[in-house]
Enzyme design. Sequence first.
Site, PDB file in Angstrom:
ATOM      1  N   GLU A  97       3.720   4.031  -4.811  1.00 49.20           N
ATOM      2  CA  GLU A  97       3.426   3.009  -3.791  1.00 49.20           C
ATOM      3  C   GLU A  97       2.098   2.323  -4.121  1.00 49.20           C
ATOM      4  O   GLU A  97       1.951   1.118  -3.953  1.00 49.20           O
ATOM      5  CB  GLU A  97       3.385   3.624  -2.388  1.00 49.20           C
ATOM      6  CG  GLU A  97       4.721   4.170  -1.926  1.00 49.20           C
ATOM      7  CD  GLU A  97       5.858   3.152  -1.996  1.00 49.20           C
ATOM      8  OE1 GLU A  97       5.649   1.986  -1.642  1.00 49.20           O
ATOM      9  OE2 GLU A  97       6.960   3.542  -2.435  1.00 49.20           O
ATOM     10  N   TRP A 156       6.136 -10.623   1.382  1.00 49.02           N
ATOM     11  CA  TRP A 156       6.910 -11.666   2.073  1.00 49.02           C
ATOM     12  C   TRP A 156       7.862 -12.342   1.104  1.00 49.02           C
ATOM     13  O   TRP A 156       9.020 -12.598   1.416  1.00 49.02           O
ATOM     14  CB  TRP A 156       5.986 -12.679   2.765  1.00 49.02           C
ATOM     15  CG  TRP A 156       5.603 -12.184   4.133  1.00 49.02           C
ATOM     16  CD1 TRP A 156       4.452 -11.536   4.473  1.00 49.02           C
ATOM     17  CD2 TRP A 156       6.407 -12.252   5.330  1.00 49.02           C
ATOM     18  NE1 TRP A 156       4.481 -11.193   5.803  1.00 49.02           N
ATOM     19  CE2 TRP A 156       5.664 -11.619   6.358  1.00 49.02           C
ATOM     20  CE3 TRP A 156       7.650 -12.764   5.636  1.00 49.02           C
ATOM     21  CZ2 TRP A 156       6.140 -11.508   7.668  1.00 49.02           C
ATOM     22  CZ3 TRP A 156       8.135 -12.656   6.939  1.00 49.02           C
ATOM     23  CH2 TRP A 156       7.383 -12.032   7.942  1.00 49.02           C
ATOM     24  N   TRP A 159      14.968 -24.487   5.548  1.00 46.78           N
ATOM     25  CA  TRP A 159      14.320 -23.738   6.630  1.00 46.78           C
ATOM     26  C   TRP A 159      14.451 -24.511   7.943  1.00 46.78           C
ATOM     27  O   TRP A 159      14.470 -25.748   7.949  1.00 46.78           O
ATOM     28  CB  TRP A 159      12.826 -23.534   6.335  1.00 46.78           C
ATOM     29  CG  TRP A 159      12.527 -22.785   5.073  1.00 46.78           C
ATOM     30  CD1 TRP A 159      11.916 -23.271   3.954  1.00 46.78           C
ATOM     31  CD2 TRP A 159      12.824 -21.405   4.788  1.00 46.78           C
ATOM     32  NE1 TRP A 159      11.810 -22.296   2.994  1.00 46.78           N
ATOM     33  CE2 TRP A 159      12.362 -21.132   3.485  1.00 46.78           C
ATOM     34  CE3 TRP A 159      13.436 -20.375   5.507  1.00 46.78           C
ATOM     35  CZ2 TRP A 159      12.479 -19.883   2.884  1.00 46.78           C
ATOM     36  CZ3 TRP A 159      13.564 -19.126   4.907  1.00 46.78           C
ATOM     37  CH2 TRP A 159      13.089 -18.893   3.612  1.00 46.78           C
ATOM     38  N   ASN A 210       5.901   0.332   7.319  1.00 42.66           N
ATOM     39  CA  ASN A 210       6.452  -0.464   6.208  1.00 42.66           C
ATOM     40  C   ASN A 210       7.938  -0.773   6.374  1.00 42.66           C
ATOM     41  O   ASN A 210       8.372  -1.898   6.144  1.00 42.66           O
ATOM     42  CB  ASN A 210       6.218   0.276   4.885  1.00 42.66           C
ATOM     43  CG  ASN A 210       6.799  -0.494   3.717  1.00 42.66           C
ATOM     44  OD1 ASN A 210       6.426  -1.643   3.481  1.00 42.66           O
ATOM     45  ND2 ASN A 210       7.744   0.111   3.006  1.00 42.66           N
TER      46      ASN A 210
HETATM   47  P1  FAD Z   1       1.653   4.539   2.201  1.00 42.19           P
HETATM   48  O1  FAD Z   1       3.136   4.684   2.233  1.00 42.19           O
HETATM   49  O2  FAD Z   1       0.864   5.739   2.484  1.00 42.19           O
HETATM   50  O3  FAD Z   1       1.305   3.940   0.762  1.00 42.19           O
HETATM   51  C1  FAD Z   1       0.034   4.131   0.128  1.00 42.19           C
HETATM   52  C2  FAD Z   1      -0.568   2.806  -0.260  1.00 42.19           C
HETATM   53  O4  FAD Z   1       0.262   2.145  -1.200  1.00 42.19           O
HETATM   54  C3  FAD Z   1      -0.709   1.830   0.886  1.00 42.19           C
HETATM   55  O5  FAD Z   1      -1.871   2.099   1.629  1.00 42.19           O
HETATM   56  C4  FAD Z   1      -0.745   0.500   0.162  1.00 42.19           C
HETATM   57  O6  FAD Z   1      -2.032   0.205  -0.338  1.00 42.19           O
HETATM   58  C5  FAD Z   1       0.194   0.740  -1.003  1.00 42.19           C
HETATM   59  N1  FAD Z   1       1.532   0.237  -0.679  1.00 42.19           N
HETATM   60  C6  FAD Z   1       2.524   0.874  -0.019  1.00 42.19           C
HETATM   61  N2  FAD Z   1       3.612   0.088   0.055  1.00 42.19           N
HETATM   62  C7  FAD Z   1       3.305  -1.057  -0.560  1.00 42.19           C
HETATM   63  C8  FAD Z   1       4.011  -2.266  -0.813  1.00 42.19           C
HETATM   64  N3  FAD Z   1       5.271  -2.455  -0.419  1.00 42.19           N
HETATM   65  N4  FAD Z   1       3.371  -3.260  -1.455  1.00 42.19           N
HETATM   66  C9  FAD Z   1       2.101  -3.119  -1.876  1.00 42.19           C
HETATM   67  N5  FAD Z   1       1.382  -1.987  -1.670  1.00 42.19           N
HETATM   68  C10 FAD Z   1       1.974  -0.987  -1.024  1.00 42.19           C
HETATM   69  N6  FAD Z   1       0.318  -3.903   2.644  1.00 42.19           N
HETATM   70  C11 FAD Z   1      -0.994  -4.199   2.722  1.00 42.19           C
HETATM   71  O7  FAD Z   1      -1.833  -3.388   2.330  1.00 42.19           O
HETATM   72  N7  FAD Z   1      -1.419  -5.404   3.224  1.00 42.19           N
HETATM   73  C12 FAD Z   1      -0.541  -6.355   3.663  1.00 42.19           C
HETATM   74  O8  FAD Z   1      -0.960  -7.436   4.090  1.00 42.19           O
HETATM   75  C13 FAD Z   1       0.853  -6.046   3.623  1.00 42.19           C
HETATM   76  N8  FAD Z   1       1.771  -6.928   4.085  1.00 42.19           N
HETATM   77  C14 FAD Z   1       3.101  -6.605   4.016  1.00 42.19           C
HETATM   78  C15 FAD Z   1       4.061  -7.544   4.459  1.00 42.19           C
HETATM   79  C16 FAD Z   1       5.406  -7.246   4.414  1.00 42.19           C
HETATM   80  C17 FAD Z   1       6.427  -8.279   4.880  1.00 42.19           C
HETATM   81  C18 FAD Z   1       5.837  -5.986   3.931  1.00 42.19           C
HETATM   82  C19 FAD Z   1       7.305  -5.652   3.883  1.00 42.19           C
HETATM   83  C20 FAD Z   1       4.913  -5.064   3.477  1.00 42.19           C
HETATM   84  C21 FAD Z   1       3.549  -5.358   3.501  1.00 42.19           C
HETATM   85  N9  FAD Z   1       2.584  -4.437   3.028  1.00 42.19           N
HETATM   86  C22 FAD Z   1       1.250  -4.769   3.085  1.00 42.19           C
HETATM   87  C23 FAD Z   1       2.978  -3.200   2.328  1.00 42.19           C
HETATM   88  C24 FAD Z   1       3.119  -1.943   3.187  1.00 42.19           C
HETATM   89  O9  FAD Z   1       3.892  -2.198   4.331  1.00 42.19           O
HETATM   90  C25 FAD Z   1       1.790  -1.337   3.619  1.00 42.19           C
HETATM   91  O10 FAD Z   1       0.927  -1.220   2.499  1.00 42.19           O
HETATM   92  C26 FAD Z   1       2.013   0.067   4.195  1.00 42.19           C
HETATM   93  O11 FAD Z   1       2.838  -0.013   5.334  1.00 42.19           O
HETATM   94  C27 FAD Z   1       0.686   0.686   4.562  1.00 42.19           C
HETATM   95  O12 FAD Z   1       0.861   1.950   5.151  1.00 42.19           O
HETATM   96  P2  FAD Z   1       0.317   3.250   4.440  1.00 42.19           P
HETATM   97  O13 FAD Z   1      -1.073   3.037   3.998  1.00 42.19           O
HETATM   98  O14 FAD Z   1       0.572   4.380   5.376  1.00 42.19           O
HETATM   99  O15 FAD Z   1       1.277   3.329   3.174  1.00 42.19           O
END
Ligand code: FAD
Length: 484
Positions: free
Chosen positions: A277, A384, A308, A343
């Site tokens: 992740e 997005w 759109w 997420n």
């Molecule tokens: P964990 O599951 O614990 O993951 C650990 C770390 O991995 C996260 O803290 C994050 O830095 C990174 N990570 C995890 N999933 C993703 C992913 N899909 N893409 C990139 N990095 C990821 N994340 C953001 O940090 N900022 C945003 O603005 C953001 N916008 C998002 C918009 C959409 C539409 C979607 C679908 C996802 C977005 N995410 C964003 C990714 C993700 O949802 C979050 O990083 C995650 O929910 C954070 O929770 P966590 O720290 O408990 O994640």
Amino acid sequence: MHTTLVLFRQDLRLADNPALYEAAQAGAVVPVYVLDDTSPDEWRMGGASRWWLHHSLTSLAHDLTQQGSRLILRRGELEAEILRLAQQTGAQAVVWNCGYEPFAQEGEKRLADALQKRSVATRGFHGNLLFTPGSILTKAGQNFSVFTPFWRTALQASPPAAPMKRPRKLAAPSRWPSSDKLASWKLLPTKPDWSGGLRQNWKPGEATARQTLSEFIDDKLSHYGAGRDRPAIQATSRLSPHLHWGEISPRQIWHAVQAHIHRHPAAGQNGSKFLSELGWREFSYNVLYVHSHLPERNLRQNFDKFPWRRDAAALKAWQRGRTGYPIVDAGMRELWHSGTMHNRVRMIVASFLIKHLLIDWRHGERWFWDTLVDADLANNAFNWQWVAGSGADAAPYFRIFNPVLQGEKFDAKGEYVARFVPELKNLDPRLIHAPWRADAASLKTAGVVLGKTYPKPMVDHDAARQRALAALAHMKTQVKELAA
Ligand code: FAD
């Protein structure tokens, strides 16, 4: 004495901070944060980010004081403020950890040029990603456009260096320059103060970031794979805002997880899943690095022809969590209340906006930018576009989430919906994801009056699905006609 200005940006930490570490070795250190609100930057910080920044700077200033130092705050145009400070302190060098957003790179370049003209040395360090953007390439030296080979190659590269310790001592300059008062920046909301939910859910700062990581590794990592898609439980790390603000570095996370796997080999699979992740974060930054217009433009240009819909009322219903689809509404209300969203639910609400409502992904991206505490240019834009199907290694547009099935699968007991959509909390969990299917007696017992206490679905799923597929077909025809 040799004096170095350390420009803090998205690296609000003392440990594993290469710029600060190097400056501390060289002599006196003047830590600085500049709030550059002057440029007409369309990606100016959103409300939730400003709230986080206020508290994170408070925490950083406290930690610096403990080291015998201070945090100097200045508001204004970055280049002008740093030039002024360099002159006021007689600094011989200005250092920072590089940002990778297009505006950060441009700003750093201008700053470096201006300082060098005045014979002030500059240096940008790399500390906010595991792998410097552009360093993980295909055998042919190209950038990857697909995640899996990108991450496989990254894992075969030299592992990220061990994190640096926090400097043992920070020597003060002979005279401290003046500093703004943080309160004068008015980063916190007033009239109304909508930050109650943020305060309940988050504590910004390096100490909390470190504690969050160690609790996650001790208590949750071993269930990460099984739990990470269930929004009702806290099974993920919740490190994203700490990572965005650099209160913890990805290297610290990487090495802590690797050390845990080393001690507990059974945690290997969950540990690797979690690190992958972080890999998506790396990949998002790489895509932004290569395509600086990622936040504004479709990577797949075909989507420029997508029909759109403009529908302010529908956008507002989505933003406020009043679509009539409980899992979507729960997600949007979680975001509004606590500055975050799980997420899995981010994917569901984004798909709903783009595919059920046919609203341009950029409207969703903007809303997230303003309301998320982890709002991050690369991750937000990348994800997005991933959901829209217009981005790199994206989900195909025709894969349209059914919000009822998603809810039933990932929130089977309806606990997440009940928490954020309390007007449905007394419905049978088998009905909570589609209250319109409940009979009159069940609705009455649960105190639900559709259209009054909770909205009816704003679109019918099957009809919306057909409409989205027709829009996709329309786009393809347009593109073909243009090419012919
Ligand atoms: P964990 O599951 O614990 O993951 C650990 C770390 O991995 C996260 O803290 C994050 O830095 C990174 N990570 C995890 N999933 C993703 C992913 N899909 N893409 C990139 N990095 C990821 N994340 C953001 O940090 N900022 C945003 O603005 C953001 N916008 C998002 C918009 C959409 C539409 C979607 C679908 C996802 C977005 N995410 C964003 C990714 C993700 O949802 C979050 O990083 C995650 O929910 C954070 O929770 P966590 O720290 O408990 O994640």
